[in-house]
Design a protein around this motif. Structure first.
Motif, PDB file in Angstrom:
ATOM      1  N   GLY A   1       0.800  -1.217   0.000  1.00 46.18           N
ATOM      2  CA  GLY A   1       0.000   0.000   0.000  1.00 46.18           C
ATOM      3  C   GLY A   1       0.836   1.271   0.000  1.00 46.18           C
ATOM      4  O   GLY A   1       0.694   2.123  -0.885  1.00 46.18           O
ATOM      5  N   PRO A   2       1.738   1.428   0.982  1.00 48.10           N
ATOM      6  CA  PRO A   2       2.591   2.627   0.965  1.00 48.10           C
ATOM      7  C   PRO A   2       3.449   2.738  -0.298  1.00 48.10           C
ATOM      8  O   PRO A   2       3.674   3.835  -0.804  1.00 48.10           O
ATOM      9  N   LEU A   3       3.929   1.598  -0.816  1.00 45.75           N
ATOM     10  CA  LEU A   3       4.715   1.633  -2.058  1.00 45.75           C
ATOM     11  C   LEU A   3       3.865   2.105  -3.231  1.00 45.75           C
ATOM     12  O   LEU A   3       4.333   2.841  -4.093  1.00 45.75           O
ATOM     13  N   SER A   4       2.602   1.675  -3.260  1.00 42.91           N
ATOM     14  CA  SER A   4       1.692   2.097  -4.322  1.00 42.91           C
ATOM     15  C   SER A   4       1.484   3.601  -4.308  1.00 42.91           C
ATOM     16  O   SER A   4       1.450   4.254  -5.358  1.00 42.91           O
ATOM     17  N   ASP A   5       1.337   4.184  -3.112  1.00 47.78           N
ATOM     18  CA  ASP A   5       1.131   5.628  -3.013  1.00 47.78           C
ATOM     19  C   ASP A   5       2.401   6.416  -3.340  1.00 47.78           C
ATOM     20  O   ASP A   5       2.345   7.607  -3.615  1.00 47.78           O
ATOM     21  N   ARG A   6       3.547   5.732  -3.324  1.00 45.10           N
ATOM     22  CA  ARG A   6       4.803   6.407  -3.640  1.00 45.10           C
ATOM     23  C   ARG A   6       5.233   6.150  -5.088  1.00 45.10           C
ATOM     24  O   ARG A   6       5.649   7.070  -5.792  1.00 45.10           O
TER      25      ARG A   6
ATOM     26  N   ALA B   1      -1.036  -7.389  -5.134  1.00 51.47           N
ATOM     27  CA  ALA B   1      -1.823  -7.157  -6.354  1.00 51.47           C
ATOM     28  C   ALA B   1      -3.267  -6.771  -6.043  1.00 51.47           C
ATOM     29  O   ALA B   1      -3.820  -5.862  -6.678  1.00 51.47           O
ATOM     30  N   MET B   2      -3.884  -7.440  -5.079  1.00 50.60           N
ATOM     31  CA  MET B   2      -5.304  -7.235  -4.808  1.00 50.60           C
ATOM     32  C   MET B   2      -5.658  -5.787  -4.467  1.00 50.60           C
ATOM     33  O   MET B   2      -6.535  -5.191  -5.104  1.00 50.60           O
ATOM     34  N   PRO B   3      -5.021  -5.165  -3.461  1.00 48.78           N
ATOM     35  CA  PRO B   3      -5.398  -3.781  -3.139  1.00 48.78           C
ATOM     36  C   PRO B   3      -5.076  -2.807  -4.255  1.00 48.78           C
ATOM     37  O   PRO B   3      -5.788  -1.810  -4.440  1.00 48.78           O
ATOM     38  N   ASN B   4      -4.006  -3.067  -5.016  1.00 43.79           N
ATOM     39  CA  ASN B   4      -3.700  -2.178  -6.130  1.00 43.79           C
ATOM     40  C   ASN B   4      -4.731  -2.287  -7.233  1.00 43.79           C
ATOM     41  O   ASN B   4      -5.043  -1.298  -7.911  1.00 43.79           O
ATOM     42  N   ALA B   5      -5.273  -3.479  -7.428  1.00 45.68           N
ATOM     43  CA  ALA B   5      -6.348  -3.652  -8.402  1.00 45.68           C
ATOM     44  C   ALA B   5      -7.575  -2.850  -7.972  1.00 45.68           C
ATOM     45  O   ALA B   5      -8.211  -2.176  -8.796  1.00 45.68           O
TER      46      ALA B   5
ATOM     47  N   SER C   1     -17.287  -8.434   0.552  1.00 42.93           N
ATOM     48  CA  SER C   1     -16.902  -8.008  -0.796  1.00 42.93           C
ATOM     49  C   SER C   1     -17.155  -6.524  -1.021  1.00 42.93           C
ATOM     50  O   SER C   1     -16.605  -5.931  -1.960  1.00 42.93           O
ATOM     51  N   SER C   2     -17.988  -5.913  -0.178  1.00 42.26           N
ATOM     52  CA  SER C   2     -18.300  -4.486  -0.320  1.00 42.26           C
ATOM     53  C   SER C   2     -17.285  -3.593   0.382  1.00 42.26           C
ATOM     54  O   SER C   2     -17.233  -2.386   0.122  1.00 42.26           O
ATOM     55  N   MET C   3     -16.482  -4.159   1.265  1.00 39.93           N
ATOM     56  CA  MET C   3     -15.560  -3.357   2.060  1.00 39.93           C
ATOM     57  C   MET C   3     -14.475  -2.647   1.245  1.00 39.93           C
ATOM     58  O   MET C   3     -14.148  -1.485   1.532  1.00 39.93           O
ATOM     59  N   PRO C   4     -13.854  -3.291   0.234  1.00 40.37           N
ATOM     60  CA  PRO C   4     -12.843  -2.557  -0.544  1.00 40.37           C
ATOM     61  C   PRO C   4     -13.395  -1.307  -1.224  1.00 40.37           C
ATOM     62  O   PRO C   4     -12.710  -0.277  -1.290  1.00 40.37           O
ATOM     63  N   ALA C   5     -14.628  -1.376  -1.737  1.00 40.53           N
ATOM     64  CA  ALA C   5     -15.232  -0.190  -2.349  1.00 40.53           C
ATOM     65  C   ALA C   5     -15.443   0.907  -1.313  1.00 40.53           C
ATOM     66  O   ALA C   5     -15.254   2.099  -1.595  1.00 40.53           O
ATOM     67  N   LEU C   6     -15.827   0.515  -0.098  1.00 39.32           N
ATOM     68  CA  LEU C   6     -16.020   1.495   0.977  1.00 39.32           C
ATOM     69  C   LEU C   6     -14.703   2.189   1.311  1.00 39.32           C
ATOM     70  O   LEU C   6     -14.652   3.417   1.467  1.00 39.32           O
ATOM     71  N   ALA C   7     -13.616   1.410   1.390  1.00 35.30           N
ATOM     72  CA  ALA C   7     -12.306   1.982   1.698  1.00 35.30           C
ATOM     73  C   ALA C   7     -11.809   2.874   0.561  1.00 35.30           C
ATOM     74  O   ALA C   7     -11.249   3.948   0.802  1.00 35.30           O
ATOM     75  N   ALA C   8     -12.020   2.444  -0.684  1.00 39.71           N
ATOM     76  CA  ALA C   8     -11.556   3.225  -1.831  1.00 39.71           C
ATOM     77  C   ALA C   8     -12.244   4.583  -1.896  1.00 39.71           C
ATOM     78  O   ALA C   8     -11.645   5.582  -2.305  1.00 39.71           O
ATOM     79  N   ALA C   9     -13.515   4.640  -1.484  1.00 38.21           N
ATOM     80  CA  ALA C   9     -14.245   5.905  -1.500  1.00 38.21           C
ATOM     81  C   ALA C   9     -13.880   6.795  -0.315  1.00 38.21           C
ATOM     82  O   ALA C   9     -14.039   8.009  -0.370  1.00 38.21           O
TER      83      ALA C   9
ATOM     84  N   VAL D   1      -6.577   1.159   1.386  1.00 35.49           N
ATOM     85  CA  VAL D   1      -7.213  -0.087   0.925  1.00 35.49           C
ATOM     86  C   VAL D   1      -6.338  -1.286   1.291  1.00 35.49           C
ATOM     87  O   VAL D   1      -6.823  -2.309   1.795  1.00 35.49           O
ATOM     88  N   ALA D   2      -5.028  -1.178   1.049  1.00 35.35           N
ATOM     89  CA  ALA D   2      -4.120  -2.306   1.273  1.00 35.35           C
ATOM     90  C   ALA D   2      -4.027  -2.668   2.749  1.00 35.35           C
ATOM     91  O   ALA D   2      -4.018  -3.853   3.101  1.00 35.35           O
TER      92      ALA D   2
END
Length: 451
Positions: free
Chosen positions: A80-85, A129-133, A364-372, A383-384
């Protein structure tokens, strides 16, 4: 539109149809989630073949079966932190390559120790891969359809799990257990080739990081040629990164309570999921069902993931925290009811399917909640970390039932105890709603500009 007039990238995405380019992004992300489900299910089918070929006892398999879960947790927490960087695209590509090569390598393992290490590395790649997707998909979605599309993407997990079971059941007798891992390794490597050729970087990330204007323009032009009319792009969000890392954003005062409640809810949801899928066949058999019936009835539990699409529609129309909180609350009631239905096969079938439908829909709805919930600067980390902390809930769920069984809890008492996790998850999301009635990203505020 004047060439000097800036384009707000999220407004641009909101105003144009969800087109062929975004469906390509969806396809790649969907397959990544599908492969996670495939991997989760297929290793369970590989395990009995390992017992026979390597002359192992059941306890010997514990490290192999848990290694991927630990890898998934570690991969999510670090990626997650690597993705944001570094960006969503590059990390996603490396993660897909990593879990593809590790899974392929697992097919050639000669010892239990080698297989355990390779399963951990496979988990690392999938966990990254999952949180980045989720993050990448969310940043290409119109606001009004984000939850629906991300939840639809997450239907890939139960579909992948079902495919993993069916394919493994057919492939192992014909080609041996290694063929399942070869298939699970080659598929992501082929996907990585498609992703490298076609997948873009997130436009929201590029604007937030002030990347070259030409790259942003080229990506947005794949959504609509109207992007070619602008020379400047903006990103309007309530929380500006101000140079902070993703970790600092997620743990900052406006987001801290919401972050902890997301971790708590996702953790508790996976306590229920893994306690159920790992132990339900054994518990039902001990409660008096024949082994074949116990297995078939238990298989109903993970089939409910498709309910996430309806949940996504409701989340896009109503308060998303409350929608998922209700699902978790009803999950607690239905999981408790499983314990009360022992001895009645008709009631067991109905209540196990209902519990699976509600639990998988909520989870399955939780990742969308976090992304928003998070701004661009912290979305990858947010998300990650939710997904990463939640994986420890899966480990805890398996050990919880083992400990309850050791203490001679009855069938009803075990499910009553597991049901508490659903109630805790529901309360957690209601606390998140009270602490921050609207996600901080939902109001207009600081602006990032790409020149």
């Amino acid at each position: 539109m004047s060439r000097n007039q800036p384009i707000n990238v999220q407004t641009f995405i909101n105003e144009h149809p969800f087109g062929r380019f975004q469906w390509l992004v969806f396809f790649v992300c969907f397959v990544i989630v599908l492969l996670d489900g495939f991997d989760t299910a297929s290793i369970g089918f590989v395990a009995p073949a390992l017992l026979t070929e390597w002359h192992l006892g059941k306890p010997d398999l514990a490290p192999v079966l848990s290694a991927a879960l630990f890898g998934l947790a570690c991969g999510s927490l670090t990626a997650g932190p690597l993705s944001d960087r570094l960006g969503r695209r590059s990390l996603l590509l490396w993660a897909v390559l990593l879990f593809g090569m590790a899974c392929l390598g697992s097919a050639f393992a000669q010892t239990l120790e080698q297989l355990t290490v390779l399963r951990f590395v496979t988990g690392l790649g999938l966990g990254a891969a999952m949180p980045n997707a989720v993050t990448l998909m969310g940043e290409f979605c119109p606001d009004r359809r984000r939850a629906t599309i991300i939840n639809l993407m997450f239907c890939g997990f139960p579909l992948g799990a079902a495919a993993g079971g069916f394919l493994a059941a057919w492939m192992i007798p014909h080609f041996g257990w290694r063929s399942v891992l070869i298939f699970g390794g080659v598929t992501p490597l082929l996907l990585a080739i498609l992703a490298a050729a076609q997948m873009p970087e997130s436009v929201r990330f590029m604007v937030a990081r002030a990347m070259p204007n030409e790259r942003i323009q080229a990506t947005l032009a794949r959504i609509s040629p109207a992007a070619l009319s602008a020379e400047r792009f903006t990103l309007t969000e309530a929380a500006s990164s101000n140079g902070r890392s993703g970790v600092n954003v997620v743990l900052s005062k406006p987001y801290l309570v919401g972050s902890v409640m997301l971790w708590l809810a996702y953790f508790m949801g996976l306590v229920i999921f893994y306690a159920s899928i790992n132990w339900m066949p054994i518990l039902l058999k001990d409660a008096g069902l024949p082994l074949k019936s116990a297995t078939l009835v238990s298989a109903l539990f993970p089939l409910g993931g498709v309910g996430a699409v309806l949940s996504g529609v409701l989340m896009d129309r109503f308060n998303a925290n409350r929608v998922i909180a209700v699902c978790y609350g009803l999950t607690a009631v239905s999981v408790y009811a499983i314990g009360q239905a022992a001895g009645n096969i008709g009631a067991l079938v109905a209540v196990i399917f209902l519990a699976g439908l509600l639990m998988n829909t909520a989870q399955s709805s939780m990742p969308a909640l976090a992304a928003a919930f998070y701004p661009t600067a912290g979305r990858g980390t947010g998300v990650a970390w939710m997904l990463g902390v939640g994986r420890f809930g899966g480990i805890a769920g398996s050990f919880l039932v083992a400990e309850l069984a050791r203490r001679h809890f009855s069938f009803a008492d075990i499910f009553a105890t597991v049901a508490v996790a659903g109630a805790v998850a529901s309360v957690g999301l209601l606390v998140k709603q009270l602490a921050a009635p609207q996600a901080p990203t939902s109001s207009v505020g600081a602006e990032s500009v790409s020149h």
